[in-house]
Design a protein around this motif. Sequence first.
Motif, mmCIF file in Angstrom:
data_model
loop_
_atom_site.group_PDB
_atom_site.id
_atom_site.type_symbol
_atom_site.label_atom_id
_atom_site.label_comp_id
_atom_site.label_asym_id
_atom_site.label_seq_id
_atom_site.Cartn_x
_atom_site.Cartn_y
_atom_site.Cartn_z
ATOM 1 N N CYS A 278 -38.930 -59.161 85.276
ATOM 2 C CA CYS A 278 -39.143 -58.713 86.656
ATOM 3 C C CYS A 278 -37.939 -59.121 87.501
ATOM 4 O O CYS A 278 -37.503 -60.271 87.466
ATOM 5 C CB CYS A 278 -40.413 -59.354 87.213
ATOM 6 S SG CYS A 278 -40.686 -59.014 88.961
ATOM 7 N N CYS A 279 -37.386 -58.164 88.252
ATOM 8 C CA CYS A 279 -36.224 -58.485 89.092
ATOM 9 C C CYS A 279 -36.644 -58.751 90.535
ATOM 10 O O CYS A 279 -35.789 -58.799 91.419
ATOM 11 C CB CYS A 279 -35.183 -57.378 89.006
ATOM 12 S SG CYS A 279 -35.770 -55.813 89.648
ATOM 13 N N LEU A 280 -37.935 -58.913 90.771
ATOM 14 C CA LEU A 280 -38.459 -59.295 92.092
ATOM 15 C C LEU A 280 -38.090 -58.288 93.186
ATOM 16 O O LEU A 280 -37.941 -58.658 94.349
ATOM 17 C CB LEU A 280 -37.965 -60.698 92.495
ATOM 18 C CG LEU A 280 -38.673 -61.921 91.910
ATOM 19 C CD1 LEU A 280 -38.438 -62.054 90.418
ATOM 20 C CD2 LEU A 280 -38.228 -63.187 92.601
ATOM 21 N N CYS A 281 -37.921 -57.018 92.813
ATOM 22 C CA CYS A 281 -37.458 -56.029 93.793
ATOM 23 C C CYS A 281 -38.506 -55.717 94.852
ATOM 24 O O CYS A 281 -38.180 -55.305 95.956
ATOM 25 C CB CYS A 281 -37.047 -54.745 93.083
ATOM 26 S SG CYS A 281 -38.434 -53.878 92.309
ATOM 27 N N GLY A 282 -39.781 -55.857 94.500
ATOM 28 C CA GLY A 282 -40.839 -55.563 95.466
ATOM 29 C C GLY A 282 -41.237 -54.096 95.517
ATOM 30 O O GLY A 282 -42.045 -53.707 96.365
ATOM 31 N N CYS B 85 -43.156 -52.438 93.436
ATOM 32 C CA CYS B 85 -44.596 -52.341 93.162
ATOM 33 C C CYS B 85 -45.408 -52.796 94.371
ATOM 34 O O CYS B 85 -46.442 -52.208 94.695
ATOM 35 C CB CYS B 85 -44.953 -53.170 91.927
ATOM 36 S SG CYS B 85 -44.440 -54.898 92.032
ATOM 37 N N ALA C 231 -43.600 -60.509 90.287
ATOM 38 C CA ALA C 231 -44.730 -59.939 91.025
ATOM 39 C C ALA C 231 -46.049 -60.522 90.525
ATOM 40 O O ALA C 231 -46.232 -60.738 89.330
ATOM 41 C CB ALA C 231 -44.720 -58.428 90.859
ATOM 42 N N ALA D 210 -42.812 -47.221 90.517
ATOM 43 C CA ALA D 210 -41.742 -47.746 91.375
ATOM 44 C C ALA D 210 -40.990 -48.903 90.737
ATOM 45 O O ALA D 210 -40.179 -49.545 91.402
ATOM 46 C CB ALA D 210 -42.339 -48.192 92.714
ATOM 47 N N CYS D 211 -41.248 -49.163 89.467
ATOM 48 C CA CYS D 211 -40.626 -50.336 88.828
ATOM 49 C C CYS D 211 -39.320 -49.942 88.124
ATOM 50 O O CYS D 211 -39.321 -49.128 87.200
ATOM 51 C CB CYS D 211 -41.593 -50.957 87.824
ATOM 52 S SG CYS D 211 -40.864 -52.369 86.971
ATOM 53 N N PRO D 212 -38.197 -50.522 88.530
ATOM 54 C CA PRO D 212 -36.914 -50.157 87.919
ATOM 55 C C PRO D 212 -36.742 -50.682 86.496
ATOM 56 O O PRO D 212 -35.850 -50.230 85.782
ATOM 57 C CB PRO D 212 -35.887 -50.804 88.862
ATOM 58 C CG PRO D 212 -36.606 -51.952 89.473
ATOM 59 C CD PRO D 212 -38.048 -51.541 89.580
ATOM 60 N N VAL D 213 -37.588 -51.623 86.095
ATOM 61 C CA VAL D 213 -37.498 -52.117 84.714
ATOM 62 C C VAL D 213 -38.161 -51.105 83.774
ATOM 63 O O VAL D 213 -37.670 -50.823 82.681
ATOM 64 C CB VAL D 213 -38.166 -53.507 84.587
ATOM 65 C CG1 VAL D 213 -38.067 -54.028 83.159
ATOM 66 C CG2 VAL D 213 -37.528 -54.480 85.556
HETATM 67 S S1 SF4 Z 1 -41.436 -53.179 90.603
HETATM 68 FE FE1 SF4 Z 1 -41.211 -54.133 88.569
HETATM 69 S S2 SF4 Z 1 -39.339 -55.359 88.727
HETATM 70 FE FE2 SF4 Z 1 -39.950 -54.846 90.831
HETATM 71 S S3 SF4 Z 1 -41.201 -56.593 91.512
HETATM 72 FE FE3 SF4 Z 1 -42.609 -55.085 90.634
HETATM 73 S S4 SF4 Z 1 -42.842 -55.658 88.476
HETATM 74 FE FE4 SF4 Z 1 -41.044 -56.729 89.263
#
Ligand code: SF4
Length: 355
Positions: free
Chosen positions: A37-41, A43, A62, A77-80
Amino acid sequence: MSKLEIYAPDIYRPNLSTSKILTFGDLAAFVVKPDLCCLCGGCVAVCPPQVLEVDERSSEGAQLIGVCILCQLCPLACPVVNPYEAPIDKPLGDYIEYGIYKAAEHELWKNATDGGVTTALLEHAFEIGLIDGAIVAVKDEEWYAKAVIVTNPKELRKYSQTIYWHVPMVTPLRTAIDKLRLNKVAIVGTGCQTAAAKLTERIPKFKGKIALTLGLFCSKTWRREEFFRIVKEKLNIEPKDVNNILVKREVIIRLKNGDTKIVHLEELEEAVFGSCYVCRDFTAEASDISLGANGAPDGWNFVIIRSQTGKQLIESALKSGKIIKSTEKPKVKFVIKRATEQKLRGSPFQLKQGT
Ligand code: SF4
Ligand code: SF4
Ligand code: SF4
């Protein structure tokens, strides 16, 4: 597969596209738990019942803080889960042109980490009505960082420094749209953050709301606590002593007392976020405009223009005298080398990297 679509094989990074990532339970298992998780927010922003959270002061990723209604939006919405990356044959991704730029106003670039183009472009985007708000990162005296929404361009200069930790830049998007009723939001961030911002537009509520993305070159970010633990051990520097940090082939720490200290990237390896080890997006390929210090002389930015929106903004900012373009040729080979190295991450061909 055509010659122009050669991807390095994903041996050491999970192929999430073949997994069934449908709800946050799946994100928790396949992204958060393995430290990807890159903590992008992203999600957090799109979750309708608002039951997700990313704590910017922790590195946990997250978390679910309420009852999930299984709507299946957060993985979109998750870039991973949805990495945005061109093949290795296109190391800079898709773009229209690139060049060396800096803010015209001395006041602007003297306080910036490098050429000050990001702030100059945001100010100009407000002036011409391209955006009605911007999400930027802000840090306090202790270098704790968070994302804030700016609606008054005069405030932008307070936030002109680069921060090298994961910051949930996309989280405030919901507040920007729901509470502040913004319709044309700009986001400044690393590749994973600008990609997440663009991904939110897959959800009808957010469609068309991202007016501009300014992506920062990025090879890694660090966990703040670990970064400063190492820096304290090696150089006896406290967070409050640091004026700004610049990452090139090494980490240049400029202190408030005027001194400059250097930390080698290898010395900070323990502090790197897990998601960065498998990230292939050095030049923030999903952005309208990408910027970095690499490939540019000191005090200037290497700028990659990728979209028509980005091109029009740069042309307008040049015409109005907000930014200036150097006649010097950028060291594009250097940036291509860095971007190519990063595109091999998570593959058996991974090379030892600088930044
Ligand atoms: S969208 Fe994916 S990468 Fe970004 S905070 Fe949520 S789980 Fe982590
Ligand atoms: S309610 Fe929807 S967006 Fe929120 S956590 Fe559950 S699946 Fe994800
Ligand atoms: S290296 Fe990739 S995952 Fe890590 S912060 Fe930079 S863009 Fe995000």
